[in-house]
Design a protein around this motif. Sequence first.
Motif, PDB file in Angstrom:
ATOM      1  N   ASP A   1      -7.783  -2.458  69.319  1.00 53.96           N
ATOM      2  CA  ASP A   1      -8.641  -3.366  70.089  1.00 53.96           C
ATOM      3  C   ASP A   1     -10.095  -3.156  69.695  1.00 53.96           C
ATOM      4  O   ASP A   1     -10.976  -3.029  70.541  1.00 53.96           O
ATOM      5  N   THR A   2     -10.336  -3.097  68.408  1.00 55.16           N
ATOM      6  CA  THR A   2     -11.700  -2.943  67.899  1.00 55.16           C
ATOM      7  C   THR A   2     -11.786  -3.603  66.527  1.00 55.16           C
ATOM      8  O   THR A   2     -10.774  -3.801  65.859  1.00 55.16           O
TER       9      THR A   2
ATOM     10  N   PRO B   1     -10.429  -8.335  59.150  1.00 51.40           N
ATOM     11  CA  PRO B   1      -8.983  -8.373  58.881  1.00 51.40           C
ATOM     12  C   PRO B   1      -8.455  -7.121  58.195  1.00 51.40           C
ATOM     13  O   PRO B   1      -7.349  -6.670  58.484  1.00 51.40           O
ATOM     14  N   TRP B   2      -9.245  -6.549  57.284  1.00 50.04           N
ATOM     15  CA  TRP B   2      -8.793  -5.340  56.588  1.00 50.04           C
ATOM     16  C   TRP B   2      -8.487  -4.219  57.559  1.00 50.04           C
ATOM     17  O   TRP B   2      -7.512  -3.492  57.386  1.00 50.04           O
ATOM     18  N   TYR B   3      -9.299  -4.079  58.591  1.00 52.10           N
ATOM     19  CA  TYR B   3      -9.059  -3.019  59.568  1.00 52.10           C
ATOM     20  C   TYR B   3      -7.734  -3.243  60.288  1.00 52.10           C
ATOM     21  O   TYR B   3      -6.998  -2.275  60.558  1.00 52.10           O
TER      22      TYR B   3
ATOM     23  N   THR C   1      -4.696  -0.453  60.535  1.00 55.13           N
ATOM     24  CA  THR C   1      -4.001   0.023  61.735  1.00 55.13           C
ATOM     25  C   THR C   1      -2.531  -0.345  61.706  1.00 55.13           C
ATOM     26  O   THR C   1      -1.709   0.343  62.305  1.00 55.13           O
ATOM     27  N   GLY C   2      -2.197  -1.443  60.993  1.00 50.91           N
ATOM     28  CA  GLY C   2      -0.783  -1.756  60.798  1.00 50.91           C
ATOM     29  C   GLY C   2      -0.408  -3.204  60.913  1.00 50.91           C
ATOM     30  O   GLY C   2      -0.310  -3.737  62.019  1.00 50.91           O
ATOM     31  N   GLY C   3      -0.186  -3.869  59.781  1.00 48.33           N
ATOM     32  CA  GLY C   3       0.401  -5.200  59.755  1.00 48.33           C
ATOM     33  C   GLY C   3      -0.401  -6.272  60.436  1.00 48.33           C
ATOM     34  O   GLY C   3       0.137  -7.340  60.757  1.00 48.33           O
ATOM     35  N   GLY C   4      -1.676  -6.039  60.682  1.00 45.85           N
ATOM     36  CA  GLY C   4      -2.497  -7.027  61.371  1.00 45.85           C
ATOM     37  C   GLY C   4      -2.219  -7.123  62.860  1.00 45.85           C
ATOM     38  O   GLY C   4      -2.724  -8.028  63.533  1.00 45.85           O
ATOM     39  N   ALA C   5      -1.436  -6.204  63.393  1.00 45.23           N
ATOM     40  CA  ALA C   5      -1.108  -6.219  64.824  1.00 45.23           C
ATOM     41  C   ALA C   5      -2.327  -5.781  65.636  1.00 45.23           C
ATOM     42  O   ALA C   5      -2.808  -4.669  65.483  1.00 45.23           O
ATOM     43  N   ARG C   6      -2.800  -6.664  66.501  1.00 47.22           N
ATOM     44  CA  ARG C   6      -3.947  -6.372  67.349  1.00 47.22           C
ATOM     45  C   ARG C   6      -3.525  -6.401  68.818  1.00 47.22           C
ATOM     46  O   ARG C   6      -2.566  -7.070  69.193  1.00 47.22           O
ATOM     47  N   PHE C   7      -4.256  -5.685  69.643  1.00 50.19           N
ATOM     48  CA  PHE C   7      -4.016  -5.724  71.073  1.00 50.19           C
ATOM     49  C   PHE C   7      -4.117  -7.163  71.584  1.00 50.19           C
ATOM     50  O   PHE C   7      -5.084  -7.873  71.286  1.00 50.19           O
ATOM     51  N   ALA C   8      -3.107  -7.584  72.332  1.00 50.69           N
ATOM     52  CA  ALA C   8      -3.123  -8.915  72.929  1.00 50.69           C
ATOM     53  C   ALA C   8      -3.261  -8.841  74.443  1.00 50.69           C
ATOM     54  O   ALA C   8      -4.062  -9.561  75.047  1.00 50.69           O
ATOM     55  N   SER C   9      -2.467  -7.972  75.082  1.00 48.74           N
ATOM     56  CA  SER C   9      -2.502  -7.858  76.539  1.00 48.74           C
ATOM     57  C   SER C   9      -1.670  -6.659  76.954  1.00 48.74           C
ATOM     58  O   SER C   9      -0.991  -6.047  76.126  1.00 48.74           O
ATOM     59  N   HIS C  10      -1.721  -6.348  78.232  1.00 49.87           N
ATOM     60  CA  HIS C  10      -0.824  -5.324  78.772  1.00 49.87           C
ATOM     61  C   HIS C  10      -0.538  -5.637  80.240  1.00 49.87           C
ATOM     62  O   HIS C  10      -1.412  -6.163  80.955  1.00 49.87           O
ATOM     63  N   PRO C  11       0.667  -5.336  80.699  1.00 47.58           N
ATOM     64  CA  PRO C  11       0.967  -5.466  82.124  1.00 47.58           C
ATOM     65  C   PRO C  11       0.408  -4.259  82.872  1.00 47.58           C
ATOM     66  O   PRO C  11      -0.255  -3.402  82.286  1.00 47.58           O
TER      67      PRO C  11
ATOM     68  N   TRP D   1       1.429  -0.210  78.516  1.00 48.22           N
ATOM     69  CA  TRP D   1       2.191  -0.656  77.357  1.00 48.22           C
ATOM     70  C   TRP D   1       1.583  -1.924  76.771  1.00 48.22           C
ATOM     71  O   TRP D   1       1.529  -2.967  77.417  1.00 48.22           O
ATOM     72  N   TYR D   2       1.153  -1.820  75.521  1.00 47.14           N
ATOM     73  CA  TYR D   2       0.489  -2.933  74.850  1.00 47.14           C
ATOM     74  C   TYR D   2       1.490  -3.951  74.305  1.00 47.14           C
ATOM     75  O   TYR D   2       2.541  -3.599  73.762  1.00 47.14           O
ATOM     76  N   ASN D   3       1.110  -5.218  74.419  1.00 50.96           N
ATOM     77  CA  ASN D   3       1.695  -6.297  73.629  1.00 50.96           C
ATOM     78  C   ASN D   3       0.719  -6.598  72.494  1.00 50.96           C
ATOM     79  O   ASN D   3      -0.502  -6.500  72.672  1.00 50.96           O
ATOM     80  N   TYR D   4       1.250  -6.957  71.332  1.00 49.10           N
ATOM     81  CA  TYR D   4       0.419  -7.163  70.153  1.00 49.10           C
ATOM     82  C   TYR D   4       0.458  -8.611  69.699  1.00 49.10           C
ATOM     83  O   TYR D   4       1.393  -9.364  70.012  1.00 49.10           O
ATOM     84  N   THR D   5      -0.561  -8.990  68.937  1.00 48.18           N
ATOM     85  CA  THR D   5      -0.681 -10.367  68.478  1.00 48.18           C
ATOM     86  C   THR D   5       0.406 -10.746  67.489  1.00 48.18           C
ATOM     87  O   THR D   5       0.713 -11.924  67.318  1.00 48.18           O
ATOM     88  N   THR D   6       0.952  -9.759  66.808  1.00 51.59           N
ATOM     89  CA  THR D   6       2.019 -10.011  65.844  1.00 51.59           C
ATOM     90  C   THR D   6       2.894  -8.771  65.734  1.00 51.59           C
ATOM     91  O   THR D   6       2.462  -7.671  66.074  1.00 51.59           O
ATOM     92  N   ASN D   7       4.114  -8.963  65.291  1.00 51.71           N
ATOM     93  CA  ASN D   7       5.018  -7.837  65.063  1.00 51.71           C
ATOM     94  C   ASN D   7       4.727  -7.278  63.667  1.00 51.71           C
ATOM     95  O   ASN D   7       4.872  -7.984  62.672  1.00 51.71           O
ATOM     96  N   PRO D   8       4.349  -5.989  63.569  1.00 53.48           N
ATOM     97  CA  PRO D   8       3.951  -5.449  62.259  1.00 53.48           C
ATOM     98  C   PRO D   8       5.113  -4.980  61.388  1.00 53.48           C
ATOM     99  O   PRO D   8       4.888  -4.492  60.282  1.00 53.48           O
TER     100      PRO D   8
END
Length: 481
Positions: A162-163, A168-170, A174-184, A214-221
């Motif tokens: 979440d930074t 995009p390179w970062y 961190t892994g496959g372009g997966a970024r923090f999307a939300s969490h319950p 528990w994070y949900n991510y913008t994409t599955n890496p």
Amino acid sequence: MDLFSGTTFKRAVAAAVALPLAGGATLVAAGPAAADEEDYKILVVGKTLGFRHSHIDDTTRALIDLGEDNGFTVDVWDPPNDSAGWWGSGSPGQPDLTMDSTPFTSAEDLSQYATLVFVSPVDNTNSLNPATPRLLDDTELAALQGYVHGGGGFVGLHAATDTMHTVPWYGELTGGGARFASHPQQQTATMRVESPAHPSTAHLPAVWERFDEWYNYTTNPRADVHVLLTLDESTYSPGNNAMGEDHPISWCQNFEGGRSWYEGAGHTDASWTDPLFLEHVLKGVEWTAGVVEGGGNCVTFPEVDAVVAGLNTSAVGDGVIAGAIASLLGSARTAAEAGDPATAVQVLGGARSLVDHLSAAAGDRDLLASKIDDLVDWQTGLVDDGPALDLAAEAELRTMGGKQYLAVRVLNEDDAAVDITVTTPYGSKEFAAVAPTKNAYQAFATRLVEVPAGEVTVTATAVLDGETVTEEVAVAYAGTA
């Protein structure tokens, strides 16, 4: 009371499992830091320009403590700042620990660190507005990129995804372009180990229940990384942006010359006093630093495919061999993705044997061989050998009545009754239906004054889950000759 002072041989898994590969404790060269240094240094990055996680301070202290016990020292970059916003008046940082100025001056300067640990360094760039200040400016980012390309290690914890949303390179680091999307809301959930032989997961239970955010991510890496742990969404309420049946939460990769490891849990302060979680993170640090190896070293099939694609196949023979290797890798991947790691291992063995037939002009054969070996290690760790017996066996020479005897004890630590046969150079003995927690014990007369060292063979048979399981172990004993 122990019957013997000798060594206990523990038999807890079937013979086909390659146990030395699972422990992941082999010392290897350590990243950019000098490989021959007994101690090494890591950098903890907690600098925050957006919402500040309370665990940053706890994580920093935990890493310092881990370093004291495991041979590394810690520098901290977490300066106070006035980055005000909806999250508060700014970041208090860790003024008593932080460095005076940014360590991201150049790749050469960063090379003093065996790995960098990004501890939830949120910078509020979620809006993707390029004018929003980033955690790292252009110069600092270039230093990070050069460091990684030079073999540096990277550990991302929790909101490390979440930074720097505008870089995009970062996201690939961190892994496959997966970024923090939300969490319950924070709740208890179940994680499942997907790569049980990796050093950071070898100690974990296959099913690991924890309370966390528990994070949900913008994409599955998954397509780009080696997944270590997944979340079972059926065990909690994932809320918006649920990822479904395949929800990676921890992963690693070999990335552009360096090593990257990420864990999405760790929001709760209690995580940083949990021995299981701390060992998990410690081994992530050590793997990225090049201090431990094992479990496939976070290899992926696409990574190995890329090595094959980079071969020089101008020679006809090399072209044919490279094509065959690529085909076998494809078949092994199909088997692996179908949940058949045993077949994948067999097919990979064929691919590995072909590497030795490539000419020297084809390229780095050693690299390709090592990467296929890593695939084998990874898939071997996933092979289910079925039920296994849990026994402890000891053998020791003892003097009784002035005579030498070979005393053998086998303890049944399984839940089922076990038939046991003990075979020695001085005779054998069968024990029927040895109950759980009970011993099979026999002293064999050697009829010798001086007894040479030797081995005892213990054969055990039991019915587990309707299947007859037979295992054999050899237990060595010291001689008096």
